[in-house]
Design a protein around this motif. Structure first.
Motif, PDB file in Angstrom:
ATOM      1  N   ARG A  20      39.979  41.911  44.069  1.00  0.00           N
ATOM      2  CA  ARG A  20      40.382  42.265  42.705  1.00  0.00           C
ATOM      3  C   ARG A  20      41.271  43.160  42.734  1.00  0.00           C
ATOM      4  O   ARG A  20      42.299  42.989  41.549  1.00  0.00           O
ATOM      5  N   PRO A  24      43.642  41.815  38.981  1.00  0.00           N
ATOM      6  CA  PRO A  24      43.060  42.917  38.259  1.00  0.00           C
ATOM      7  C   PRO A  24      42.342  42.247  36.895  1.00  0.00           C
ATOM      8  O   PRO A  24      41.258  42.890  36.371  1.00  0.00           O
ATOM      9  N   ASP A  25      43.133  41.289  36.332  1.00  0.00           N
ATOM     10  CA  ASP A  25      42.599  40.849  35.233  1.00  0.00           C
ATOM     11  C   ASP A  25      41.968  39.571  34.954  1.00  0.00           C
ATOM     12  O   ASP A  25      41.393  38.951  34.111  1.00  0.00           O
ATOM     13  N   SER A  26      41.612  39.136  36.260  1.00  0.00           N
ATOM     14  CA  SER A  26      41.285  37.641  36.111  1.00  0.00           C
ATOM     15  C   SER A  26      39.644  37.744  36.101  1.00  0.00           C
ATOM     16  O   SER A  26      39.031  38.452  36.308  1.00  0.00           O
TER      17      SER A  26
END
Length: 377
Positions: A20, A24-26
Motif C-alpha cells: 500500500r 497509495p492511490d490504487s
C-alpha cells in the motif's frame, strides 16, 4: 485479491502493509477480511462465503461459491487489473487464475498449495494458472524452480508478527488470567466446519483435564461472533456446557502466549503455536466420508505444519477416530508435566522461527511490483 479464510487474510494483510505505501492511490479489491481492510482493501463479497473445508462440505456450497467466482471473473475480465493475487484458497483461485492469465492479466498466487503433502499433480495446473508464485517455506522454492515456475521465497509473515520471545505475563494480564495458573488454550478451528467436527472432542478433553486437576484454566478464543454462537450451540448439544472455560472473542495470539500447552486443530494455527514456542497437541476431525477419501491421498506421515517443517513428529498428532477425548487429554498432560520435553520443544521452535524470519511484507510487495512492471515492459 482473493483470500478465503482467516489465515489468508493475515497473509494478505502483511503483503498489503508493504504494498500500500508503494501504491497509495490504487484500488485494491476482491474478497478479503479485516486485516486486508486495514490497508484500504475493498470487499466485494464477505470472506466467510469461501471458508469451507472438506470434500462433501464444499459440494454443499458449490453453487454459491461457483456463482461468486463467475461474477468476479466477469468483472475482472472487463476491468483488466494490473495484477490478480490469489491468497491460498487454491480450489477457488487456480481456476480463476487460469482464465485471467489467458486473458493477459498477470496472476500471482500466495501461498503454495501443499503439493508436497498431497495432490502433487496440481503443479501442472499451477503452471497454467500462475505468472509468479510466492512461497512461505524454504523447501518449496526448489519445487517450483524445477517445474519452471517463477517463484520467490518471502518467509512466513507469522514469523514477523510473533515475537521471538513471547511475553507470557503480559498475555495473562491482558486476558485477566492469574500469573501462576496452569493454562491450557484450546483452538478448535476458525471455520464453521472445523468447529462442527472438533468442538465436542476438544471440550470433552478439557473436561478430563479438569477432572485430573481442577486448578487448570481453559481458554477458548473464537474467530468471530458467528463462530462463538455456533461453538456455544455445539457445546450445549454435547452436554458439555458445564465445563468451565474462558471463552474470548479474537485475541488468539494472547491466548496462545498465555498458555502452558495448547490443543489445536491442524492448520496455520499449529504454526502460530510453534512460533509462540508452546507445547501442543495437534488434532483434526472431519466428515467421515471426506476422511475415508483423504486419508489415502497423503505423501508424508505428518499433517501438522510444525512437524512437516521439522520432518519429524516433534509434537503428537491425532486424526479422526484417534482424536478421542481421552487420547487428547493424556497427551496434553504429558506436555504439561514433562519439563525436559518443554525445553526441547522451545529450542526446536526457536530454530524454526529463525528459519522463517524474513521481511515478508516488503519482499512480497517487491515481487508484486516487479510482476506489474514486467507487464508494462
Amino acid at each position: 485479491m482473493v483470500a478465503g479464510e482467516t489465515s489468508g487474510d493475515l497473509l494478505a494483510g502483511r503483503l498489503l502493509s508493504g504494498l500500500r505505501p508503494q501504491l497509495p492511490d490504487s484500488l485494491m479489491h476482491g474478497i478479503g477480511g479485516p486485516r486486508m481492510a486495514e490497508h484500504g482493501f475493498v470487499n466485494d463479497w464477505p470472506m466467510d462465503k469461501l471458508a469451507v473445508r472438506g470434500l462433501f462440505e464444499v459440494l454443499a456450497h458449490y453453487r454459491e461459491i461457483s456463482g461468486i467466482r463467475k461474477q468476479l471473473r466477469e468483472r475482472l475480465l472487463v476491468e483488466k487489473p494490473e495484477v490478480f493475487i490469489g491468497v491460498d484458497a487454491p480450489d477457488f483461485n487456480l481456476d480463476l487464475e487460469i482464465q485471467l492469465k489467458q486473458a493477459g492479466i498477470p496472476t500471482m498466487h500466495y501461498i503454495s498449495p501443499s503439493i508436497w503433502a498431497w495432490r502433487g499433480g496440481r503443479i501442472k495446473k499451477i503452471a497454467q494458472a500462475v505468472s509468479h508464485m510466492l512461497v512461505v517455506f524454504p523447501f518449496e522454492e526448489q519445487i517450483y524452480r524445477d517445474a519452471g515456475i517463477p517463484v520467490t521465497y518471502v518467509g512466513h509473515p507469522l514469523a514477523q508478527v510473533i515475537p521471538l520471545q513471547p511475553d507470557v505475563a503480559a498475555a495473562r494480564t491482558e486476558l485477566g488470567l492469574p500469573l501462576d495458573a496452569t493454562i491450557v488454550t484450546i483452538l478448535p478451528g476458525s471455520r464453521m466446519s472445523e468447529l462442527k467436527y472438533n468442538t465436542e472432542a476438544f471440550i470433552a478433553a478439557a473436561k478430563l483435564l479438569l477432572q485430573h486437576d481442577p486448578k487448570i484454566q481453559i481458554v477458548v478464543p473464537m474467530a468471530g461472533t458467528k463462530q462463538r454462537s455456533y461453538y456455544i450451540k455445539l457445546v450445549v448439544e454435547a452436554g458439555l456446557e458445564e465445563v468451565p472455560v474462558l471463552l474470548i472473542d479474537g485475541q488468539s495470539h494472547a491466548a496462545i502466549a498465555a498458555a502452558d500447552a495448547v490443543l489445536v486443530a491442524s492448520g496455520t494455527a499449529s504454526l502460530e503455536v510453534a512460533l509462540f514456542k508452546k507445547p501442543m497437541v495437534i488434532a483434526y476431525k472431519m466428515m467421515e466420508a471426506s476422511w475415508q477419501i483423504l486419508r489415502h491421498l497423503g505423501y508424508q506421515p505428518w499433517i501438522g505444519l510444525p512437524n512437516i517443517i521439522a520432518r519429524d513428529f516433534v509434537v503428537p498428532e491425532f486424526l479422526q477416530h484417534a482424536a478421542s477425548p481421552q487420547a487428547l487429554a493424556d497427551s496434553l498432560l504429558k506436555q504439561l508435566n514433562d519439563a525436559g520435553l518443554r525445553d526441547s520443544l522451545k529450542q526446536r521452535f526457536t530454530d524454526m522461527h529463525h528459519s522463517l524470519l524474513l521481511d515478508t511484507a516488503n519482499v512480497s510487495a517487491q515481487a508484486v511490483l516487479e510482476l506489474m512492471a514486467s507487464r508494462k515492459a
